[in-house]
Every structure is written in C-alpha cells, then in structure tokens.
Design a protein around this motif. Sequence first.
Motif, short mmCIF file in Angstrom:
data_model
loop_
_atom_site.label_atom_id
_atom_site.label_comp_id
_atom_site.label_asym_id
_atom_site.label_seq_id
_atom_site.Cartn_x
_atom_site.Cartn_y
_atom_site.Cartn_z
N ARG A 238 -4.14 -32.91 18.78
CA ARG A 238 -4.19 -32.06 19.97
C ARG A 238 -5.43 -32.35 20.81
N LEU A 239 -6.57 -32.56 20.14
CA LEU A 239 -7.80 -32.86 20.86
C LEU A 239 -7.70 -34.20 21.60
N ASP A 240 -7.11 -35.19 20.95
CA ASP A 240 -6.94 -36.49 21.61
C ASP A 240 -6.07 -36.36 22.86
N ALA B 114 -7.70 -34.83 30.30
CA ALA B 114 -8.97 -34.67 31.02
C ALA B 114 -9.32 -35.93 31.79
N ALA B 115 -9.16 -37.09 31.16
CA ALA B 115 -9.47 -38.35 31.82
C ALA B 115 -8.56 -38.57 33.02
N SER C 50 -20.48 -26.30 21.47
CA SER C 50 -19.01 -26.32 21.50
C SER C 50 -18.40 -27.41 22.36
N ILE C 51 -19.16 -28.02 23.28
CA ILE C 51 -18.58 -29.04 24.15
C ILE C 51 -18.37 -30.33 23.37
N VAL C 52 -17.11 -30.76 23.24
CA VAL C 52 -16.79 -31.98 22.50
C VAL C 52 -16.32 -33.10 23.43
N HIS C 53 -16.05 -32.75 24.69
CA HIS C 53 -15.65 -33.79 25.65
C HIS C 53 -15.91 -33.27 27.06
N PRO D 5 -7.12 -19.13 19.38
CA PRO D 5 -7.62 -20.18 20.26
C PRO D 5 -8.40 -21.24 19.50
N ASN D 6 -7.98 -22.51 19.61
CA ASN D 6 -8.68 -23.62 18.98
C ASN D 6 -9.55 -24.39 19.96
N TYR D 7 -9.06 -24.52 21.19
CA TYR D 7 -9.80 -25.27 22.21
C TYR D 7 -9.76 -24.52 23.54
#
Length: 212
Positions: A5-7, A13-14, A39-42, A102-104
């Motif tokens: 999901r994060l990928d 986002a990109a 918390s910011i990962v990207h 909420p995960n992200y």
Amino acid sequence: MPASRLDMLKQIAAGLAAQFGKNCEIVIHDLTDSSLEHSIVHIENGGLTGRKVGDGPSRIVFDAIRNQNGSLKDKLAYLTRTENGRTLKSSTIYISDDDGNPNYIFSINFDITTLLAVEDGVHSIVSCEEPEVPVSPHTITHDVNGLLDELIEQSVALAGVPVPMMTKEDKIKAINFLNDAGAFLITKSGDKVAKYFDISKYTLYSYVDINK
C-alpha cells in the motif's frame, strides 16, 4: 508480488507531483511506526514547506492518532500556510486498514499564494463589495517542537489573556485545549507546557483531570 500500500501511495504521489509541478507538495505520513514524531516517510516537492523524510507530524497526524477508534473523514480543499507565510490549498486523505484504523495519511498541499494575489487584483477592479474577513489557516511546521509552540500560542489566544494575568480557570481552559489538540502526545511536552504556564507537572495533569 503485488505492490504494498505504501509503494502504491508513493507512486501516486510522484504522479501528482509531476502533473502539477513544483508548487504541489505531496506528503505521506506513516501511522504504523512506533516513532510517530518522525512520521513523514515520503515527500515530493518538500521545498515548499521545508520538510523532509523523517520530520515530525502536523495537527492532522495527532487527529488521526486520537481518533483511532472512531471514523475519520477526509478533509479536502482547506487552507494552510507555511512558516514563511505562503498560502496553501490542502487536502488530507486517511488511508485505513480493513478494520478501519488509519495506517497512512496522504496530504496534498498546493501553493496558491500567487493565484490569490492575482485574484485579489482582479477583484479590486471588478467588485464594489466590502472585502471579506481574511481566513486564518493553520501553519504547517517543520517538526513537533514547532507544532507544540503553535498549539501553546493558540491556547493562550483562547484564554484571551497573557499567562502572567491568567487565573486558574484560564489556565485550565488553555491546558485542556492543548490536551484535546493532542499536544501531550509529544515527548516531554508536559515539561515545556508546565514551565510555560508556571505550574508544576502535577498541577498540569490535575488541570487535565478536572474536565474529564
């Protein structure tokens, strides 16, 4: 193997950043990590607010943490501002797991400062109406220390008097605002708040308990 999901969020986002350019910042917060103060990962176009991967959360992150057991609604098309005074049109989207937790957080911040200046110039020419009351948006801070400072300022404004003139009731009102805003989720925030309001930590937490 399917993408995580994060990928997938990073891919989206990109794409959005490429579509809308350098004035569009995209931020992904990870709520599954135990270190929520980073918390910011990207982030795409982080120069807009000066943030980077590993920086701390904003008010929206604390809202998500504090409402883990409740339903969170996406907040779309609202105004925020940067620390150097630029105005952003922001949207906050909560990405939850199958249980609704909420995960992200997927945040979009678009710099509309120049567009507002153009709008204001056009409005002054074509309109005879009185100017509207200006909006006072939240500031997007770099880290949790900046966020805590902003929350303390808001608590004092809510009380309506400077700290040296505050009564016990004023301080209770200010401190419960901080508690409701999630300020005490920040590590060692109790020490800073107690010192700011010139009270002991015992008194600080007793004030919080008063309104429970």
